[in-house]
Design an enzyme around this catalytic site. Sequence first.
Site, PDB file in Angstrom:
ATOM      1  N   ARG A 249       6.590  -3.734   9.859  1.00  0.00           N
ATOM      2  CA  ARG A 249       6.200  -2.812   9.181  1.00  0.00           C
ATOM      3  C   ARG A 249       5.463  -1.447   9.815  1.00  0.00           C
ATOM      4  O   ARG A 249       5.369  -1.639  11.259  1.00  0.00           O
ATOM      5  CB  ARG A 249       4.924  -3.331   8.238  1.00  0.00           C
TER       6      ARG A 249
ATOM      7  N   LYS B 196      -1.116  -4.374  11.487  1.00  0.00           N
ATOM      8  CA  LYS B 196      -1.706  -5.662  11.458  1.00  0.00           C
ATOM      9  C   LYS B 196      -3.023  -5.454  12.555  1.00  0.00           C
ATOM     10  O   LYS B 196      -3.132  -4.317  13.026  1.00  0.00           O
ATOM     11  CB  LYS B 196      -0.641  -6.450  12.409  1.00  0.00           C
TER      12      LYS B 196
ATOM     13  N   TYR C 268      -5.362  -3.606   8.849  1.00  0.00           N
ATOM     14  CA  TYR C 268      -5.901  -4.963   8.829  1.00  0.00           C
ATOM     15  C   TYR C 268      -6.610  -5.550  10.012  1.00  0.00           C
ATOM     16  O   TYR C 268      -6.021  -5.563  10.888  1.00  0.00           O
ATOM     17  CB  TYR C 268      -4.889  -5.937   8.213  1.00  0.00           C
TER      18      TYR C 268
ATOM     19  N   HIS D 270      -9.225  -8.628   9.647  1.00  0.00           N
ATOM     20  CA  HIS D 270      -9.433 -10.096   9.260  1.00  0.00           C
ATOM     21  C   HIS D 270     -10.403 -10.658  10.599  1.00  0.00           C
ATOM     22  O   HIS D 270      -9.945 -11.752  11.116  1.00  0.00           O
ATOM     23  CB  HIS D 270      -8.070 -10.818   9.142  1.00  0.00           C
TER      24      HIS D 270
ATOM     25  N   GLU E  83      -9.133  -4.780   4.426  1.00  0.00           N
ATOM     26  CA  GLU E  83      -9.070  -6.060   3.599  1.00  0.00           C
ATOM     27  C   GLU E  83     -10.647  -5.929   2.855  1.00  0.00           C
ATOM     28  O   GLU E  83     -10.867  -6.648   2.076  1.00  0.00           O
ATOM     29  CB  GLU E  83      -8.730  -7.335   4.276  1.00  0.00           C
TER      30      GLU E  83
ATOM     31  N   SER F 264      -6.284 -25.800 -14.539  1.00  0.00           N
ATOM     32  CA  SER F 264      -6.024 -26.642 -13.046  1.00  0.00           C
ATOM     33  C   SER F 264      -6.850 -27.736 -13.097  1.00  0.00           C
ATOM     34  O   SER F 264      -8.096 -27.592 -12.881  1.00  0.00           O
ATOM     35  CB  SER F 264      -5.867 -25.713 -12.144  1.00  0.00           C
TER      36      SER F 264
ATOM     37  N   VAL G 277      -3.628 -20.072  -4.596  1.00  0.00           N
ATOM     38  CA  VAL G 277      -5.084 -19.986  -5.190  1.00  0.00           C
ATOM     39  C   VAL G 277      -5.901 -19.272  -4.059  1.00  0.00           C
ATOM     40  O   VAL G 277      -5.642 -19.042  -3.061  1.00  0.00           O
ATOM     41  CB  VAL G 277      -5.825 -21.488  -4.874  1.00  0.00           C
ATOM     42  N   LEU G 278      -6.944 -18.655  -4.433  1.00  0.00           N
ATOM     43  CA  LEU G 278      -7.913 -18.081  -3.518  1.00  0.00           C
ATOM     44  C   LEU G 278      -9.357 -18.234  -3.995  1.00  0.00           C
ATOM     45  O   LEU G 278      -9.889 -18.091  -5.197  1.00  0.00           O
ATOM     46  CB  LEU G 278      -7.873 -16.463  -3.440  1.00  0.00           C
TER      47      LEU G 278
ATOM     48  N   ALA H 237      -1.078 -19.687   0.182  1.00  0.00           N
ATOM     49  CA  ALA H 237      -2.456 -19.564   0.595  1.00  0.00           C
ATOM     50  C   ALA H 237      -2.660 -19.907   2.021  1.00  0.00           C
ATOM     51  O   ALA H 237      -3.830 -20.322   2.348  1.00  0.00           O
ATOM     52  CB  ALA H 237      -3.205 -20.247  -0.459  1.00  0.00           C
ATOM     53  N   ILE H 238      -1.626 -20.073   2.793  1.00  0.00           N
ATOM     54  CA  ILE H 238      -1.733 -20.745   4.197  1.00  0.00           C
ATOM     55  C   ILE H 238      -2.269 -19.758   5.018  1.00  0.00           C
ATOM     56  O   ILE H 238      -3.176 -20.189   5.848  1.00  0.00           O
ATOM     57  CB  ILE H 238      -0.003 -20.992   4.769  1.00  0.00           C
ATOM     58  N   ASP H 239      -2.529 -18.486   4.731  1.00  0.00           N
ATOM     59  CA  ASP H 239      -3.458 -17.651   5.558  1.00  0.00           C
ATOM     60  C   ASP H 239      -4.875 -17.899   5.319  1.00  0.00           C
ATOM     61  O   ASP H 239      -5.646 -17.457   6.014  1.00  0.00           O
ATOM     62  CB  ASP H 239      -3.158 -16.300   5.064  1.00  0.00           C
TER      63      ASP H 239
ATOM     64  N   MET I  27       4.038 -13.403   4.956  1.00  0.00           N
ATOM     65  CA  MET I  27       5.014 -13.202   4.280  1.00  0.00           C
ATOM     66  C   MET I  27       5.541 -11.624   4.111  1.00  0.00           C
ATOM     67  O   MET I  27       6.812 -11.519   4.128  1.00  0.00           O
ATOM     68  CB  MET I  27       5.278 -13.750   2.848  1.00  0.00           C
TER      69      MET I  27
HETATM   70  N1  LIG Z   1       1.120 -15.936   3.158  1.00  0.00           N
HETATM   71  C1  LIG Z   1       1.015 -14.477   2.897  1.00  0.00           C
HETATM   72  O1  LIG Z   1       1.668 -13.813   3.555  1.00  0.00           O
HETATM   73  C2  LIG Z   1       0.044 -13.827   2.002  1.00  0.00           C
HETATM   74  C3  LIG Z   1       0.162 -12.385   1.633  1.00  0.00           C
HETATM   75  C4  LIG Z   1      -0.786 -12.278   0.402  1.00  0.00           C
HETATM   76  C5  LIG Z   1      -1.677 -12.921   0.111  1.00  0.00           C
HETATM   77  N2  LIG Z   1      -1.677 -14.266   0.654  1.00  0.00           N
HETATM   78  C6  LIG Z   1      -2.887 -15.346  -0.004  1.00  0.00           C
HETATM   79  O2  LIG Z   1      -2.361 -15.868  -1.155  1.00  0.00           O
HETATM   80  C7  LIG Z   1      -3.731 -16.354  -1.864  1.00  0.00           C
HETATM   81  C8  LIG Z   1      -3.907 -15.819  -3.177  1.00  0.00           C
HETATM   82  O3  LIG Z   1      -4.019 -14.424  -3.225  1.00  0.00           O
HETATM   83  P1  LIG Z   1      -4.387 -13.592  -4.704  1.00  0.00           P
HETATM   84  O4  LIG Z   1      -4.328 -12.157  -4.094  1.00  0.00           O
HETATM   85  O5  LIG Z   1      -3.502 -13.941  -5.768  1.00  0.00           O
HETATM   86  O6  LIG Z   1      -5.722 -13.890  -5.082  1.00  0.00           O
HETATM   87  P2  LIG Z   1      -6.536 -13.920  -6.568  1.00  0.00           P
HETATM   88  O7  LIG Z   1      -7.789 -13.777  -6.199  1.00  0.00           O
HETATM   89  O8  LIG Z   1      -5.917 -12.725  -7.024  1.00  0.00           O
HETATM   90  O9  LIG Z   1      -5.931 -15.032  -7.338  1.00  0.00           O
HETATM   91  C9  LIG Z   1      -6.519 -16.415  -6.718  1.00  0.00           C
HETATM   92  C10 LIG Z   1      -6.516 -17.172  -8.157  1.00  0.00           C
HETATM   93  O10 LIG Z   1      -6.617 -18.527  -7.705  1.00  0.00           O
HETATM   94  C11 LIG Z   1      -7.499 -19.258  -8.624  1.00  0.00           C
HETATM   95  N3  LIG Z   1      -8.118 -20.400  -8.253  1.00  0.00           N
HETATM   96  C12 LIG Z   1      -9.043 -20.730  -7.581  1.00  0.00           C
HETATM   97  N4  LIG Z   1      -9.226 -21.892  -7.445  1.00  0.00           N
HETATM   98  C13 LIG Z   1      -8.009 -22.747  -8.090  1.00  0.00           C
HETATM   99  C14 LIG Z   1      -7.853 -24.017  -8.497  1.00  0.00           C
HETATM  100  N5  LIG Z   1      -8.719 -24.721  -7.939  1.00  0.00           N
HETATM  101  N6  LIG Z   1      -6.770 -24.409  -8.956  1.00  0.00           N
HETATM  102  C15 LIG Z   1      -6.151 -23.276  -9.660  1.00  0.00           C
HETATM  103  N7  LIG Z   1      -6.543 -21.831  -9.278  1.00  0.00           N
HETATM  104  C16 LIG Z   1      -7.374 -21.624  -8.531  1.00  0.00           C
HETATM  105  C17 LIG Z   1      -8.473 -18.180  -9.262  1.00  0.00           C
HETATM  106  O11 LIG Z   1      -9.155 -18.495 -10.413  1.00  0.00           O
HETATM  107  C18 LIG Z   1      -7.790 -16.806  -9.246  1.00  0.00           C
HETATM  108  O12 LIG Z   1      -7.234 -16.519 -10.302  1.00  0.00           O
HETATM  109  C19 LIG Z   1      -4.813 -15.950  -0.836  1.00  0.00           C
HETATM  110  O13 LIG Z   1      -5.239 -17.033  -0.084  1.00  0.00           O
HETATM  111  C20 LIG Z   1      -4.259 -14.915  -0.095  1.00  0.00           C
HETATM  112  O14 LIG Z   1      -4.916 -14.769   1.069  1.00  0.00           O
HETATM  113  C21 LIG Z   1      -0.946 -14.779   1.589  1.00  0.00           C
END
Ligand SMILES: NC(=O)c1ccc[n+]([C@@H]2O[C@H](COP(=O)([O-])OP(=O)(O)OC[C@H]3O[C@@H](n4cnc5c(N)ncnc54)[C@H](O)[C@@H]3O)[C@@H](O)[C@H]2O)c1
Length: 368
Positions: A15, A75, A94, A96, A118, A220, A239-240, A268-270, A301
Amino acid sequence: MIVGIPKEVKKDEHRVGMRPVGAEVLVRDGHTVLVQAGAGHGAGFEDEQFVAAGATIVTDAAQVWGKADLVVKVKEPQPQEVKLIRDGQAVFTYFHFAADKDLTIGCLERKCVSCAYETLTDDRGYLPLLTPMSEVAGKLSVQEGAKYLEKPFGGKGVLLGGVPGVEPGHVLIIGGGVVGTCAAQMAAGLGAQVVILDVNLDRLRRLDEFMPANVITMYSDPEAIRVRLAWADLIIGAVLVPGAKAPRLIRREDLKFIHPGSVIVDVAIDQGGCVETARVTTHSDPVYTVDGVVHYCVGNMPGAVARSSTLALTNATLPWAVKLARYGPHRLAQMDHHFANAINTDRGRLTNQAVAEAHDLEFAGAVA
Ligand SMILES: NC(=O)c1ccc[n+]([C@@H]2O[C@H](COP(=O)([O-])OP(=O)(O)OC[C@H]3O[C@@H](n4cnc5c(N)ncnc54)[C@H](O)[C@@H]3O)[C@@H](O)[C@H]2O)c1
């Protein structure tokens, strides 16, 4: 102001922090824009386009960092970049910081003004410069999952959309926030049967209002997750829990419920991942298998779709970059408290409480 756009140096990162139209807007506003040669190439933007937009191409990163008052990138600064940061320089990217003490100390020592994408907020309590990348990751999670369900890629050979006379694939999405919503829309669009699990009932209600008929929502809990693991072909961890590591919702022993050849994409690996057997992978080596279950756990990703991600990110960041160049970070922080929230370090002072607590460093108070 001199605004600098360096080429990203982190592995697998294609990017760029600004596209040519961004340079055009800044130049029109009276600024000078320095772009490192080749900075936009990975995202499909060539040097000539930046030149046509009024930017100046410089050959190396040292020239960008050495001259710019404001550096706009993607980054977190890598160690070789931290060395180039100048006293008082504003860096908009970003960071972090909570995940990287060396970077935090590096930026404090270099005395820059770290303006972190962020932690910039909006009136609704969202993080508007994180949202576009979650949208990309959500949509991409289904695209990648569909690919790794194919037999040649180690999957069970299921076509998510099905065909007439053949049942479509089953997609389980844990977490119905930004990532989960985009993943569900993508999977539903392909014709898959989709279940979204979330602990937030209001969120589930909202999702029910606009999701198509092949998406159902469920509360859930461990039982709901267990039951659906045996049903799912593709499982997406989305999840977050703000400010915390991701909860471990799929444990090692739960893998026995999942059919071999099914795919887990732990977005959610990050944040540590919501699957116990998840470990960070890269775009060059994205998957591995545990007990026959394919795991895809790439930490950045959006980097895979650098062009779309650059467009999505810069749509959100450009208006802020324009204001930042116009007013400078301190005046902008006085004018707008959402921008003040973005300033994590300020000329040697640590101004973000969560980062200070994460590293047991002194919190100097937030920028007002
Ligand atoms: N790997 C990557 O490249 C990448 C890129 C972007 C985001 N992410 C990650 O993706 C994840 C989600 O991000 P987001 O923007 O959708 O967050 P978000 O806050 O919009 O959504 C997270 C959801 O998880 C739910 N949640 C919390 N605990 C839970 C449980 N026990 N069971 C079910 N649901 C539950 C929350 O209620 C919420 O609706 C974060 O960890 C973020 O850092 C990773």
